[in-house]
Design a protein around this motif. Structure first.
Motif, PDB file in Angstrom:
ATOM      1  N   GLU A 136      53.933  43.674 -15.113  1.00 48.10           N
ATOM      2  CA  GLU A 136      54.472  45.002 -14.795  1.00 48.10           C
ATOM      3  C   GLU A 136      54.585  45.901 -16.029  1.00 48.10           C
ATOM      4  N   ALA A 137      55.031  45.328 -17.149  1.00 47.04           N
ATOM      5  CA  ALA A 137      55.397  46.153 -18.299  1.00 47.04           C
ATOM      6  C   ALA A 137      54.328  46.271 -19.377  1.00 47.04           C
ATOM      7  N   LEU A 163      57.793  37.577 -22.362  1.00 44.61           N
ATOM      8  CA  LEU A 163      58.112  38.006 -20.999  1.00 44.61           C
ATOM      9  C   LEU A 163      57.620  36.993 -19.985  1.00 44.61           C
ATOM     10  N   SER A 164      58.321  36.933 -18.866  1.00 45.16           N
ATOM     11  CA  SER A 164      57.808  36.115 -17.770  1.00 45.16           C
ATOM     12  C   SER A 164      56.467  36.701 -17.333  1.00 45.16           C
ATOM     13  N   VAL A 165      55.710  35.930 -16.595  1.00 43.20           N
ATOM     14  CA  VAL A 165      54.409  36.401 -16.119  1.00 43.20           C
ATOM     15  C   VAL A 165      54.574  37.711 -15.355  1.00 43.20           C
ATOM     16  N   ARG A 183      53.103  31.015 -19.555  1.00 38.15           N
ATOM     17  CA  ARG A 183      53.024  32.461 -19.810  1.00 38.15           C
ATOM     18  C   ARG A 183      51.717  32.836 -20.489  1.00 38.15           C
ATOM     19  N   LEU A 184      51.407  32.156 -21.586  1.00 36.23           N
ATOM     20  CA  LEU A 184      50.212  32.487 -22.357  1.00 36.23           C
ATOM     21  C   LEU A 184      48.937  32.095 -21.624  1.00 36.23           C
ATOM     22  N   HIS A 211      53.027  38.320 -28.753  1.00 40.16           N
ATOM     23  CA  HIS A 211      54.448  38.553 -28.477  1.00 40.16           C
ATOM     24  C   HIS A 211      54.677  38.964 -27.024  1.00 40.16           C
ATOM     25  N   ILE A 212      53.930  39.926 -26.547  1.00 41.31           N
ATOM     26  CA  ILE A 212      54.119  40.389 -25.169  1.00 41.31           C
ATOM     27  C   ILE A 212      53.893  39.250 -24.183  1.00 41.31           C
ATOM     28  N   ALA A 213      52.850  38.466 -24.392  1.00 42.23           N
ATOM     29  CA  ALA A 213      52.522  37.393 -23.443  1.00 42.23           C
ATOM     30  C   ALA A 213      53.496  36.224 -23.509  1.00 42.23           C
TER      31      ALA A 213
END
Length: 151
Positions: A75-76, A68-70, A133-134, A63-65
């Motif tokens: 950052e987060a 969100l954008s790269v 992203r992934l 989910h996180i990967a």
């Protein structure tokens, strides 16, 4: 990242390593397209066709990967993982130690990358965004090395 045999081998190693971890119920496909906000602006997941028993890091890392954008993920990600672990603790669940939890995120990244590398029935632009992203997260988490170590 473009070697299908290596990807399948890493995914098999992932499956074997997950068999030794505590299991819970996971969504299995928690990409950003399966997230919604209800009328109270609370998030939820839809499309539960891959629901399964598995390790927490499959859903969390994927989910996180994917959501969100790269740049946002870079950052987060540590703060999001800390928040997740704190939430577990608040519900009386002893979370894994930080280093173990951080390393475990690679499982979810690999899972998501594998699923999107075999996806064909979605708009090509969406596939491209999620693979970028992934794939970037997979390279940063060095998922092939991590999977080989888990064997």
């Amino acid at each position: 990242m473009r070697d299908p045999r290596r990807l399948v081998g890493a995914y098999r190693a992932l499956a074997a390593s997950c068999a030794e971890q505590p299991w819970c119920v996971i969504h299995g496909d928690p990409h950003v397209g399966n997230v919604y906000l209800d009328a109270a602006r609370q998030p939820g997941l839809l499309d539960w066709q891959l629901v399964q028993r598995g390790v927490w890091s499959i859903d969390v890392g994927y989910h996180i990967a994917s959501a969100l954008s790269v740049e946002q993920r870079q950052e987060a990600c540590p703060d999001l993982l800390r928040h997740y672990l704190d939430c577990l603790r608040s519900f009386g669940i002893e979370p894994p130690p930080w280093q173990e939890a951080w390393a475990a995120l690679s499982r979810g990244v690999l899972h998501g990358f594998f699923l999107w590398s075999i996806t064909t029935k979605v708009e090509p632009q969406v596939i491209e965004i999620l693979l970028r992203r992934l794939g970037t997260a997979a390279a940063e988490f060095d998922v092939f090395r991590t999977a080989e170590v888990a064997r």
